[in-house]
Design a protein around this motif. Sequence first.
Motif, PDB file in Angstrom:
ATOM      1  N   MET A   1       0.925  -1.147   0.075  1.00  0.00           N
ATOM      2  CA  MET A   1       0.046  -0.071   0.072  1.00  0.00           C
ATOM      3  C   MET A   1       0.877   1.165   0.132  1.00  0.00           C
ATOM      4  SD  MET A   1      -2.607   0.803   2.567  1.00  0.00           S
ATOM      5  CE  MET A   1      -4.322   1.930   2.425  1.00  0.00           C
ATOM      6  N   ARG A   2       0.779   2.230  -0.898  1.00  0.00           N
ATOM      7  CA  ARG A   2       1.523   3.216  -1.216  1.00  0.00           C
ATOM      8  C   ARG A   2       0.839   4.538  -0.248  1.00  0.00           C
ATOM      9  NH1 ARG A   2       6.228   4.137  -3.145  1.00  0.00           N
ATOM     10  NH2 ARG A   2       5.523   5.968  -3.966  1.00  0.00           N
ATOM     11  N   ALA A   3       1.841   5.363   0.124  1.00  0.00           N
ATOM     12  CA  ALA A   3       1.402   6.391   0.939  1.00  0.00           C
ATOM     13  C   ALA A   3       0.244   7.181   0.091  1.00  0.00           C
ATOM     14  CB  ALA A   3       2.663   7.143   1.261  1.00  0.00           C
ATOM     15  N   GLY A   4      -0.354   8.437   0.792  1.00  0.00           N
ATOM     16  CA  GLY A   4      -1.052   9.201   0.077  1.00  0.00           C
ATOM     17  C   GLY A   4      -0.510   9.960  -0.830  1.00  0.00           C
ATOM     18  N   PRO A   5      -1.192  10.771  -1.736  1.00  0.00           N
ATOM     19  CA  PRO A   5      -0.687  11.348  -2.616  1.00  0.00           C
ATOM     20  C   PRO A   5      -0.077  12.760  -2.593  1.00  0.00           C
ATOM     21  CG  PRO A   5      -2.966  11.719  -2.825  1.00  0.00           C
ATOM     22  CD  PRO A   5      -2.727  10.542  -1.755  1.00  0.00           C
ATOM     23  N   SER A   6       0.589  13.587  -3.195  1.00  0.00           N
ATOM     24  CA  SER A   6       1.386  14.747  -3.186  1.00  0.00           C
ATOM     25  C   SER A   6       0.371  15.749  -3.681  1.00  0.00           C
ATOM     26  CB  SER A   6       2.582  14.887  -3.633  1.00  0.00           C
ATOM     27  OG  SER A   6       2.252  14.811  -5.187  1.00  0.00           O
ATOM     28  N   GLN A   7       0.585  17.059  -3.222  1.00  0.00           N
ATOM     29  CA  GLN A   7      -0.380  17.998  -3.366  1.00  0.00           C
ATOM     30  C   GLN A   7      -0.428  18.102  -5.086  1.00  0.00           C
ATOM     31  OE1 GLN A   7      -1.895  18.749  -1.042  1.00  0.00           O
ATOM     32  NE2 GLN A   7      -2.020  21.082  -1.249  1.00  0.00           N
ATOM     33  N   GLU A   8       0.881  17.998  -5.795  1.00  0.00           N
ATOM     34  CA  GLU A   8       0.914  18.330  -7.169  1.00  0.00           C
ATOM     35  C   GLU A   8      -0.270  16.921  -7.807  1.00  0.00           C
ATOM     36  OE1 GLU A   8       1.560  20.081  -9.141  1.00  0.00           O
ATOM     37  OE2 GLU A   8       1.011  18.813 -10.963  1.00  0.00           O
ATOM     38  N   GLU A   9       0.056  15.783  -7.121  1.00  0.00           N
ATOM     39  CA  GLU A   9      -0.873  14.572  -7.497  1.00  0.00           C
ATOM     40  C   GLU A   9      -2.217  14.980  -7.110  1.00  0.00           C
ATOM     41  OE1 GLU A   9       2.104  10.846  -6.808  1.00  0.00           O
ATOM     42  OE2 GLU A   9       1.295  11.586  -5.292  1.00  0.00           O
ATOM     43  N   ILE A  10      -2.798  15.478  -6.171  1.00  0.00           N
ATOM     44  CA  ILE A  10      -4.036  15.967  -5.945  1.00  0.00           C
ATOM     45  C   ILE A  10      -4.476  16.844  -7.013  1.00  0.00           C
ATOM     46  CG2 ILE A  10      -5.612  17.104  -4.400  1.00  0.00           C
ATOM     47  CD1 ILE A  10      -3.918  15.710  -2.108  1.00  0.00           C
ATOM     48  N   ARG A  11      -3.785  17.842  -7.414  1.00  0.00           N
ATOM     49  CA  ARG A  11      -3.957  18.792  -8.323  1.00  0.00           C
ATOM     50  C   ARG A  11      -4.503  18.171  -9.613  1.00  0.00           C
ATOM     51  NH1 ARG A  11      -0.659  21.644 -12.005  1.00  0.00           N
ATOM     52  NH2 ARG A  11      -2.062  23.420 -13.188  1.00  0.00           N
ATOM     53  N   ARG A  12      -3.411  17.201 -10.038  1.00  0.00           N
ATOM     54  CA  ARG A  12      -3.587  16.381 -11.236  1.00  0.00           C
ATOM     55  C   ARG A  12      -4.901  15.721 -11.220  1.00  0.00           C
ATOM     56  NH1 ARG A  12       1.354  13.078 -12.006  1.00  0.00           N
ATOM     57  NH2 ARG A  12       2.406  14.964 -11.252  1.00  0.00           N
ATOM     58  N   HIS A  13      -5.131  14.981 -10.235  1.00  0.00           N
ATOM     59  CA  HIS A  13      -6.447  14.095 -10.098  1.00  0.00           C
ATOM     60  C   HIS A  13      -7.565  15.099 -10.187  1.00  0.00           C
ATOM     61  CE1 HIS A  13      -9.099  11.238  -8.110  1.00  0.00           C
ATOM     62  NE2 HIS A  13      -9.550  12.196  -7.579  1.00  0.00           N
ATOM     63  N   ASN A  14      -7.596  16.101  -9.592  1.00  0.00           N
ATOM     64  CA  ASN A  14      -8.687  17.018  -9.503  1.00  0.00           C
ATOM     65  C   ASN A  14      -9.101  17.592 -11.104  1.00  0.00           C
ATOM     66  OD1 ASN A  14      -9.415  16.664  -6.812  1.00  0.00           O
ATOM     67  ND2 ASN A  14      -8.439  18.514  -6.113  1.00  0.00           N
ATOM     68  N   LEU A  15      -8.106  17.986 -11.732  1.00  0.00           N
ATOM     69  CA  LEU A  15      -8.188  18.399 -12.964  1.00  0.00           C
ATOM     70  C   LEU A  15      -8.853  17.428 -13.763  1.00  0.00           C
ATOM     71  CD1 LEU A  15      -4.754  20.273 -13.634  1.00  0.00           C
ATOM     72  CD2 LEU A  15      -6.932  21.246 -13.727  1.00  0.00           C
ATOM     73  N   GLY A  16      -8.423  15.980 -13.689  1.00  0.00           N
ATOM     74  CA  GLY A  16      -8.768  15.007 -14.362  1.00  0.00           C
ATOM     75  C   GLY A  16     -10.373  14.745 -14.041  1.00  0.00           C
ATOM     76  N   ALA A  17     -10.641  14.700 -12.747  1.00  0.00           N
ATOM     77  CA  ALA A  17     -11.854  14.719 -12.393  1.00  0.00           C
ATOM     78  C   ALA A  17     -12.665  15.453 -12.735  1.00  0.00           C
ATOM     79  CB  ALA A  17     -12.084  14.672 -10.584  1.00  0.00           C
ATOM     80  N   LEU A  18     -12.457  16.773 -12.803  1.00  0.00           N
ATOM     81  CA  LEU A  18     -13.265  18.040 -13.637  1.00  0.00           C
ATOM     82  C   LEU A  18     -13.483  17.728 -14.956  1.00  0.00           C
ATOM     83  CD1 LEU A  18     -13.078  21.550 -12.537  1.00  0.00           C
ATOM     84  CD2 LEU A  18     -14.048  20.784 -14.638  1.00  0.00           C
ATOM     85  N   LEU A  19     -12.532  17.286 -15.487  1.00  0.00           N
ATOM     86  CA  LEU A  19     -12.678  17.238 -17.021  1.00  0.00           C
ATOM     87  C   LEU A  19     -13.457  15.855 -17.430  1.00  0.00           C
ATOM     88  CD1 LEU A  19     -11.636  18.420 -19.784  1.00  0.00           C
ATOM     89  CD2 LEU A  19      -9.804  16.556 -19.676  1.00  0.00           C
ATOM     90  N   ARG A  20     -13.156  14.990 -16.656  1.00  0.00           N
ATOM     91  CA  ARG A  20     -14.054  13.703 -16.748  1.00  0.00           C
ATOM     92  C   ARG A  20     -15.577  14.082 -16.622  1.00  0.00           C
ATOM     93  NH1 ARG A  20     -13.452   8.105 -16.728  1.00  0.00           N
ATOM     94  NH2 ARG A  20     -11.100   8.341 -16.425  1.00  0.00           N
ATOM     95  N   HIS A  21     -16.088  14.885 -15.720  1.00  0.00           N
ATOM     96  CA  HIS A  21     -17.419  15.361 -15.286  1.00  0.00           C
ATOM     97  C   HIS A  21     -17.883  16.002 -16.442  1.00  0.00           C
ATOM     98  CE1 HIS A  21     -19.666  14.824 -11.870  1.00  0.00           C
ATOM     99  NE2 HIS A  21     -18.488  14.627 -11.298  1.00  0.00           N
ATOM    100  N   VAL A  22     -17.222  16.948 -17.101  1.00  0.00           N
ATOM    101  CA  VAL A  22     -17.610  17.739 -18.427  1.00  0.00           C
ATOM    102  C   VAL A  22     -17.605  16.780 -19.596  1.00  0.00           C
ATOM    103  CG1 VAL A  22     -17.124  19.568 -19.819  1.00  0.00           C
ATOM    104  CG2 VAL A  22     -16.689  19.648 -17.329  1.00  0.00           C
ATOM    105  N   HIS A  23     -16.578  15.620 -19.665  1.00  0.00           N
ATOM    106  CA  HIS A  23     -16.722  14.880 -20.767  1.00  0.00           C
ATOM    107  C   HIS A  23     -17.489  13.893 -20.982  1.00  0.00           C
ATOM    108  CE1 HIS A  23     -14.908  11.967 -23.700  1.00  0.00           C
ATOM    109  NE2 HIS A  23     -15.016  11.094 -22.499  1.00  0.00           N
ATOM    110  N   LEU A  24     -18.171  13.430 -19.570  1.00  0.00           N
ATOM    111  CA  LEU A  24     -19.397  12.410 -19.644  1.00  0.00           C
ATOM    112  C   LEU A  24     -20.390  12.928 -19.340  1.00  0.00           C
ATOM    113  CD1 LEU A  24     -17.619   9.512 -17.352  1.00  0.00           C
ATOM    114  CD2 LEU A  24     -17.997   9.905 -19.982  1.00  0.00           C
ATOM    115  N   GLY A  25     -20.760  14.247 -18.834  1.00  0.00           N
ATOM    116  CA  GLY A  25     -22.046  14.744 -18.283  1.00  0.00           C
ATOM    117  C   GLY A  25     -22.501  15.678 -19.163  1.00  0.00           C
TER     118      GLY A  25
END
Lengths: 402, 402
Positions: B1-25
């Motif tokens: 089990m890896r450690a939690g993500p860094s701030q930069e990883e979270i930003r990337r994740h959030n950018l992807g999550a937002l884009l996925r919402h717009v892409h699918l919805g």
Amino acid sequence: MRAGPSQEEIRRHNLGALLRHVHLGGPISRAELTNRLGLNRSTIMALTADLTAAGLVREELPRETGRAGRPSLVVRPESARVYVFAFDVGVDRLVAARVGLGGTILDRRDAVRRRDPFSTEEVVGQLAAFARQMHRKTRSDTVCVGAAAAFSGGVDRGGGVVRFGPNMGTVGDVPFAEEMTRRLGLGLRVAVGNDANLAALAEHTRGVGVGCRDLIYLHGDVGVGGGVIVNGQLLGGHMGFGGEVGHMIVNPDRGRPCSCGSSGCLEAEVGERALLEAAGRFGSQAGRDAVRAVVDAADRGDVVAQAALNRVGDWLGLGVANLVNLFNPEMVVFGGMLREIYLGSAAQVRSRLAVEALPPSREHLRLRTSALADEATLVGAAELAFSRVLADPLEVLARAGS
Amino acid sequence: MRAGPSQEEIRRHNLGALLRHVHLGGPISRAELTNRLGLNRSTIMALTADLTAAGLVREELPRETGRAGRPSLVVRPESARVYVFAFDVGVDRLVAARVGLGGTILDRRDAVRRRDPFSTEEVVGQLAAFARQMHRKTRSDTVCVGAAAAFSGGVDRGGGVVRFGPNMGTVGDVPFAEEMTRRLGLGLRVAVGNDANLAALAEHTRGVGVGCRDLIYLHGDVGVGGGVIVNGQLLGGHMGFGGEVGHMIVNPDRGRPCSCGSSGCLEAEVGERALLEAAGRFGSQAGRDAVRAVVDAADRGDVVAQAALNRVGDWLGLGVANLVNLFNPEMVVFGGMLREIYLGSAAQVRSRLAVEALPPSREHLRLRTSALADEATLVGAAELAFSRVLADPLEVLARAGS
């Protein structure tokens, strides 16, 4: 898709990740944890300090380093202090154990169960009495952080209700989690899972399947159950009933009747009764010893026993081939009495696979027997009981009122 | 089990999550995004600003709000600007499409494929030519962020190598991803997936299975394939060959020969050939129209066609019952020609399920037909092609050299 986690969620995740490492891997140096978790030294130091203050781990100097310089402190689970109760409700036995963080069995009680119709009162009463006996013997500084039971039947994930358990002789729904929670009376909700599912989890985390992300565990006793690990996670399905490999129909034309009411299920073709009937021994004997006796007789050249084992091995091979095509697992693990059956009929199983499994799905496949043997279900129940504290160490500990 | 993500990883994740919402919805207000992603307004504003600057989304005033006060800006995908190439390599057809962010098909080319032995040269040449034609027609400010193909065969997840494709007439391994990447010549690695797996993904993200975390998609044409979504993720297995439901053996005793070399597989009992032979029409007709003709004839009272459909529906029901016991899905989706077969034999399928599926596993089960119909594989290929930009929007866009 949810947004990324907050700082507090990350800290909780990291505390859990560190504790899980120590719980599953045993004592480990801070330096190695830094390595494994990909976090820097100061973060590891802060996390271990929190877990130490909570009494979940302790830090010690290593015995021997063999290297110059200041040695890295070793982090150990507080196995004697932090524990769970694990229960195994099987067709032929009832087990209760007190299991320390790190997986050490600190205390246990076993009882033989007769193959009578299921009595919730009797089973819950027996297990709760065992738990109270063990609880009375604990020191005052110990803390119980969870409780879980493995049940030989289909369990609703949400409510811990046993929805079917023909081999246990249950009738209708049994609110097992609720009854156990009430009778245990420790203020802890008892989680309940299917025995083969939990055994799969145990082999995946502590047994022959450590490091395998795609694994199928097949468990045989009177019934045949299974647990499927898909990409590192236990397959539960929509309501928690996934992995019922025993009720995959393999012999639709001339299948034997099954406990589920259908016929030709894998369980009906390879379970204990199928083997004993084919060997002409059903009725006079039962249980694991009876299965072993058939395998031993086949080994000594008894042709009836050999034919029985071949027949059962052939159906087992067909079932495994189907599972290999459906799941493309890295490993299939044979547990319970299927361990003996597989060892006595590996040639049949392999020849079925050679014909019926798709070549790319079988080329990396490993067939193995259970490493945890009859302890797999109990170990799996303990892991289920520990899952809450590993997900959120400090919150659970605060609630347990250490 | 890896450690939690860094701030930069979270930003990337959030950018992807937002884009996925717009892409699918599709177009969505900032206020609604704040709600759905569980992030605060200023974070959403910063993320949309980043995605807008990268040219992935744009913000507009809504047409009508019907409410007082300043309206929340609407975030839309830049569908005309950001696109992928999606390819569908089926037994009877080849399709290439240019698909915009948000899932809009901007351009497409179809070709009929003859059921000849597979020629990599011919198929790759045809699809690459289609892609070049479409590419030449794009405006200079457009950017291609991915490419993927659905292939009717077993595909090695890592390398995009087709390991088996009997119904496509492949012989030996076909390095399809490599050949497509080379011939496309856009500097983009072409991802390749099994057609039924990708169709399952499509039904899960854009079809009848939106919101279902445990879903099985069954696809029929000459062969029978499947895709399994477990807890929201496509089941790949160890090497990517998971979900081969067509090669689950359902009729071991008197099974029909299967393209895989075995016999009694679900594909052999319910595929196109099984139906047409049972209806006495094999040889004279083939393809989806021939299947429809049998279903129509059965509908009109043709007893031979009815018997053929009943026979196939019966085996289909057995296969579905097995899958329900193994996976406890929330939904089973029938696609390709299995859509027609299911609609013509739902009674057989349901009566098998009533006897052979475990009651708790079938009580919440929904049986549905594909919402995306023959477009499911192409839509799935497009989603596979978009997956990289959704995982890391800015990095992929930077590399695409917008």
